[in-house]
Design an enzyme around this catalytic site. Structure first.
Site, mmCIF file in Angstrom:
data_model
loop_
_atom_site.group_PDB
_atom_site.id
_atom_site.type_symbol
_atom_site.label_atom_id
_atom_site.label_comp_id
_atom_site.label_asym_id
_atom_site.label_seq_id
_atom_site.Cartn_x
_atom_site.Cartn_y
_atom_site.Cartn_z
ATOM 1 N N GLU A 173 2.247 12.941 3.087
ATOM 2 C CA GLU A 173 2.394 11.682 3.843
ATOM 3 C C GLU A 173 3.400 11.787 4.990
ATOM 4 O OE1 GLU A 173 3.068 8.424 1.133
ATOM 5 O OE2 GLU A 173 1.079 8.613 0.243
ATOM 6 N N GLU A 292 -4.499 11.056 -3.674
ATOM 7 C CA GLU A 292 -3.799 9.929 -4.298
ATOM 8 C C GLU A 292 -4.706 8.718 -4.223
ATOM 9 O OE1 GLU A 292 0.265 8.911 -3.413
ATOM 10 O OE2 GLU A 292 0.773 10.986 -2.904
#
Length: 501
Positions: A173, A292
């Protein structure tokens, strides 16, 4: 009673289902590791401190691959802290989660745990506070046989054979301002490119996942993917996607339709990948790693009350409901609909931290409601994903229009002649009768019809009531003359398994 139609044809193949579609995630956050998979002194702890009751549930799920050690945690992690004699390891402040990391469990211990549960490790490298050189050292430590400083250091730590981790994440991320070492798309793309080159020079057999946007709502979504892939396209194998959904407004009709947004998200990312492919005149097709995904919102208020800098605080411990399990089932169906491009996926996470498995410290382990759709898909969703033709009644809600009551995916295993229909009835008030045209599966019979349902959409499993929401095999379905007729209860997850007579 509402009615829907489903047509299934062997020729309508989406793609082969990669077993890694049913992967999961263990991050050093909350009680995922300490108090989750690892609790020395627990009655169920093995000689290494790993909980055998948790391992049994992980093996029950058949988890093929587990992402480790993060997540946000990895962007500040110095992997050297987690290898060598445990009594000499440093305690560190984990800035990602405002906790204290003891480093009792590190790379080698996690590799041991993964072997015990029969899973591969999907290893992540720190591209927040560190860079290509450290990633090169880590893969040499993990994957090189011996005869070099880092590989011999591993051998001196008691691991003669290399771990041979195949799948690696290039950071986590990195588009997010919350991320330690947050970077622009160009900064990250350049770093990821050089890291990929070094890592594949050490071990050409590995596969690499480059960071896409951390969520679809990021202001840089789309442009981030295009820029990062412009740098890395020829050197990586997967682009990552992340998403979480919640029912914060207590609008269940909209909540159970969230997978429509997930489907559009995947389509959008594929479009960007194919744009870069065309721009580069490449013959390579970029695959996706949805590493995720889950429901996450219940624990937000409790997390704001936690004390900082403690060991394994009870962070992000969502206790899931039936409606959460329905959403998870719809998300799994969405992944199967894109089996041609989504090859890896990780439900985040596995134990305690938004996990299908929960534990009590020094107490029991139990299965959350979301455990069951994940279990059924992992057990029965192996083979090729078929594209069903669906005609379904629809409804409108606050966030969506034309939401189909029936959501379904079909998986066919030709070798064992097994056909599995995964089906969700989103309708909150009425049962749904589904008539399925199975004429291309002549001579088949129903093995079982599993149903996960409960009169209360908010019903959950807890330490005191661990079996409150569990599937039953009493589904109402029959097969006659190539037509399958099944009744799906309101707000239910269904698995109809068929085999050739």
């Amino acid at each position: 009673m509402n009615k829907a139609e489903l047509v299934v044809d062997k020729a309508f193949v989406i793609g082969s289902v990669d077993s890694r579609l049913y992967g999961s995630f263990i991050e050093h956050v909350g009680r995922a590791v300490y108090g989750g998979i690892y609790e020395p002194g627990h009655p169920e702890a093995d000689e290494q401190g790993f909980r055998k009751d948790v391992m049994a549930m992980v093996r029950e799920l058949g988890v093929p691959i587990v992402r480790y050690p993060g997540g946000n945690f990895v962007s500040g992690y110095e992997w050297e802290d987690g290898v060598g004699p445990v009594d000499g390891r440093k305690r560190r402040l984990d800035l990602a989660w405002a906790a204290l990391e003891t480093n009792e469990v590190g790379t080698n211990e996690f590799a041991e745990w993964a072997r015990k549960v029969g899973a591969e490790v999907m290893m992540a490298v720190n591209l927040g506070t560190r860079g290509p050189a450290d990633a090169r050292n880590l893969i040499e430590y993990c994957n090189h046989p011996g005869g070099t400083y880092w590989s011999d250091l591993r051998r001196s730590h008691g691991y003669e054979a290399p771990h041979k981790f195949k799948t690696w994440c290039l950071g986590n991320e990195m588009d997010g301002p919350w991320q330690i070492g947050h970077k622009t798309a160009d900064e990250y793309g350049r770093t990821a490119l050089e890291t990929a080159k070094l890592m594949k020079w050490v071990d050409p057999s590995i596969e690499l996942v480059v960071c896409g946007s951390s969520m679809r709502d990021m202001p840089t979504f789309g442009s981030w993917e295009a820029t990062v892939l412009d740098h890395t396209y020829d050197h990586v194998d997967y682009l990552s996607l992340h998403t979480y959904y919640g029912n914060r407004k207590d609008d269940t009709a909209s909540f159970v339709a969230k997978s429509l947004e997930m489907d559009d998200y995947i389509h959008s990312v594929i479009a960007v990948c194919d744009f870069v492919k065309a721009k580069k005149r490449s013959k390579k097709q970029m695959m996706l790693s949805f590493d995720e995904w889950n429901v996450w919102y219940h624990s937000a208020a409790a997390d704001r009350q936690l004390e900082r800098w403690t060991i394994a605080p009870p962070q992000i411990e969502d206790i899931y409901t039936l409606e959460d399990a329905i959403v998870v089932g719809c998300m799994i169906i969405t992944l199967l609909k894109h089996a041609d491009r989504v090859r890896v996926a990780c439900i985040a996470q596995l134990v305690n931290v938004i996990g299908p498995i929960m534990t009590a410290n020094n107490g029991i382990a139990w299965r959350q409601t979301i455990f069951y759709p994940y279990l059924h898909a992992s057990l029965y969703g192996r083979g090729v994903s078929l594209k069903p033709i669906i005609r379904s009644p629809k409804y409108d809600c606050k966030e969506f229009t034309d939401v189909p009551c029936l959501e379904s995916a079909v998986v066919y295993d030709e070798a064992s002649e097994l056909l599995t229909i995964f089906a969700v009835n989103r309708d909150l008030a009425a049962d749904l009768v589904v008539e399925s045209d199975l004429r291309h599966f002549a001579g088949y019979r129903i093995v079982e019809h599993l149903v996960l349902e409960n009169p209360d959409p908010k019903a959950k499993n807890t330490a005191t009531q661990p079996l409150n929401v569990t599937p039953h095999a009493g589904g109402d379905s029959e097969l006659r003359d190539g037509c399958l007729r099944a009744r799906l209860p309101k707000l239910s997850w269904n698995v109809i398994r068929l085999t050739k007579i």
